[in-house]
Structures are given as C-alpha cells and as structure tokens.
Scaffold this motif. Structure first.
Motif, PDB file in Angstrom:
ATOM      1  N   LYS A 126      -8.053 -10.326 -16.039  1.00 35.91           N
ATOM      2  CA  LYS A 126      -7.313 -11.586 -16.183  1.00 35.91           C
ATOM      3  C   LYS A 126      -7.911 -12.431 -17.308  1.00 35.91           C
ATOM      4  O   LYS A 126      -7.175 -13.102 -18.047  1.00 35.91           O
ATOM      5  N   GLU A 127      -9.234 -12.364 -17.460  1.00 35.54           N
ATOM      6  CA  GLU A 127      -9.886 -13.081 -18.559  1.00 35.54           C
ATOM      7  C   GLU A 127      -9.403 -12.542 -19.909  1.00 35.54           C
ATOM      8  O   GLU A 127      -9.173 -13.309 -20.859  1.00 35.54           O
ATOM      9  N   THR A 138     -10.899  -9.598 -12.158  1.00 37.05           N
ATOM     10  CA  THR A 138     -11.163 -10.922 -12.732  1.00 37.05           C
ATOM     11  C   THR A 138     -11.377 -10.820 -14.235  1.00 37.05           C
ATOM     12  O   THR A 138     -10.900 -11.659 -15.008  1.00 37.05           O
TER      13      THR A 138
END
Length: 309
Positions: free
Chosen positions: A155-156, A152
């Motif tokens: 992806k940030e 996650t």
C-alpha cells in the motif's frame, strides 16, 4: 497506424545476451530498432524484470544492470529513441522519433526498501507492477496459491506511485491484491492482460475486474501470449480480437490498448511473431472496428488516459 505497446521484455534478453545482442538489429530480439520501425511502434515500454529465483541479495543489482542497458544500449546508441520521463513528452515526439518508457515488472528487487524504488524512479521508471506471478513483500501474484492482497508495504508503494504520477500495473496481481489496488491507485492499468471470459487463466481479468478498471478510468492493454488468448494455446489474431470485442462490450472501447509481451514469451500468434508484424493486427482490427476505434486501441486511448502532469 502508430502503436503504443506498453509491455515488452527486450531488456531481459539484452541482459541475458551478456553484450552479444545489439538492440539495433539482433534477430533474436522480438523488439529491436528495425522491427519497431517496421511495425510503426511509436512508443515502446521496456520492462525491468528480475527472476525471483535470483538470490535476493543480488536482485536490485540485476535491476540496475537492466536499467544501464536501457540507457546505454537503447537510448545512447539510437538517436531516434527518446526516453519519456514526463507523460507530456509523448505529445512532442517528432515524426522520426520513437518514445521509450521504462517500467518495473514486480517490486521484488527492492525488497522492503522504498528508497530503492525512488532510485528507479529517478532513473526513469514510470510504471510499476507490484508482483510477477509469485508473492513478494508487497503482494501476492496471480499464481500464488495463498491469494492474499496488498501488504502494508504494498500500500505504501501504491501511495508512492500516486504522488509521482507513476502508473500502478495490476497485471500479474492476485485477485484480492487487484481489488486492494483499485481502492488506492490514482493511475491503475493492466499493461498486458486479457479476459477470463474468453480464456480462463489466472493472469486474465474477470468481467468485474475489467469493469472496475474502466469505471476508474484505467486502461486494459491486451497481451499476445497464446496461452492467455485461447485455452489450448493455439491462438490466432482473430482469437485475440475476441478479447478486444468483449472488453468493448464491457464499456472499454476508449480504454483498450496493446501490451505485446514480446521477448517475454516463447509461443507466438501466427502473424504476430515480433514488433515488425504489429500492423497485421491493426489491419485485422480494421475489419471489425471503425478507424477511430482502432486508432484508440493503437495509441489514442493511452494518450487520453495517461497521468496528466
């Protein structure tokens, strides 16, 4: 013929030298001022790389120290070198100037703190590779046995890059992480990778990966490291050209560039030992491709596909 080289590790060697190496002419540097001029390297990308074995509490400090060396030892002591912080600045380099792009090879030094990446951006970083060979909090690297994709947080980071026109570098990523980046990145690139077709190494790209890069408008810059050029490591300039020929066959003739990895490699291709010998590669390419195509590989393809401000 002018050159854009999208990867070297001169900052690492400057940091390791503890102030004893001069970027002007230190012979131990594959990339120094004299060699850039001799090789007609018009734009050089300088990577910040921090060994993952360094204590995680100190990795960001090491990254900042390498950025300091970029500013103080490369920019401030060499008036002809200009820091490229805006992609449009590549168009305004004077004849006697060399452009310098600051990059980050692996986001391990920022831990899980995106604000540290913002600091590096403000200091001039314009290309970010998510990993080196191992895993970090963003993704798995090419040599991580698990082979997982982006987290996650990873992806940030890609979204962070997109918003700031930062190139997301897929070199060193695991294959699964590569495909995750392809789904998200506005500005994907392999800054120093070859083809698995001619050298089946985890650091190289499969045909499907290379095609995906080209379909997305991404760039693949070939690397001079012999173990990534030929399986036995006994590589020649002709062996490197085979990778370029194969990438052309996959549709990438206008999206191929150069990413030497000088100062990050101990083994060298004969005739490509340092930045000053880069024209040897150009001269051999001209025997296989048109001058227009070679100009593309050398610098025009990058100018064509860089992020547009």
């Amino acid at each position: 013929m002018n050159i854009i080289d999208m990867h070297c590790d001169a900052l690492l060697k400057l940091w390791q030298s503890k102030g004893t190496a001069s970027f002007v002419d230190a012979p131990e540097l594959d990339v120094n001022m004299l060699k850039l001029k001799k090789g007609k390297v018009k734009v050089q990308a300088f990577a910040v790389w921090v060994d993952p074995s360094i204590n995680t509490l100190h990795q960001f400090d090491v990254a900042l120290e390498q950025v300091r060396l970029f500013h103080e030892e490369i920019l401030q002591k060499n008036d002809e070198i200009k820091h490229m912080k805006d992609w449009s600045e590549l168009d305004s380099l004077k004849e006697d100037e060399i452009g310098a792009i600051l990059t980050l090879e692996g986001v391990g030094p920022i831990g899980n703190d995106i604000s540290k990446l913002q600091i590096l951006y403000e200091l001039g970083v314009r290309l970010v590779g998510l990993t080196w060979n191992s895993a970090n909090l963003a993704a798995d690297g090419a040599l991580e046995p698990r082979g997982a994709g982006l987290t996650t947080f990873g992806k940030e980071i890609v979204r962070f890059n997109n918003d700031r026109q930062i190139i997301t570098d897929v070199s060193h990523l695991s294959e699964r992480a590569f495909w995750d980046v392809m789904e998200l990145a506005s500005y994907p690139m392999a800054s120093h990778s070859n083809t698995k077709h001619h050298c089946d190494h985890p650091r190289n790209l499969s045909d499907s990966q290379a095609r995906a890069m080209f379909e997305r408008g991404g760039l693949v810059h070939v690397v001079y490291h012999p173990p990534f050029v030929k399986k036995d490591g006994n590589a020649t300039i002709q062996d490197l050209i085979k990778h370029i020929e194969h990438l052309c066959a996959l549709g990438g003739v206008k999206q191929i560039g150069l990413g030497s990895d000088f100062d990050g490699i101990d083994e060298k291709i004969s005739g490509l030992n340092h930045a000053g010998e880069t024209q040897n590669l150009i001269n051999e390419l001209l025997k296989h491709f048109s001058e227009e195509e070679v100009r593309g590989f050398a610098f025009e393809n990058f100018l064509r596909h860089r992020p547009k401000n």
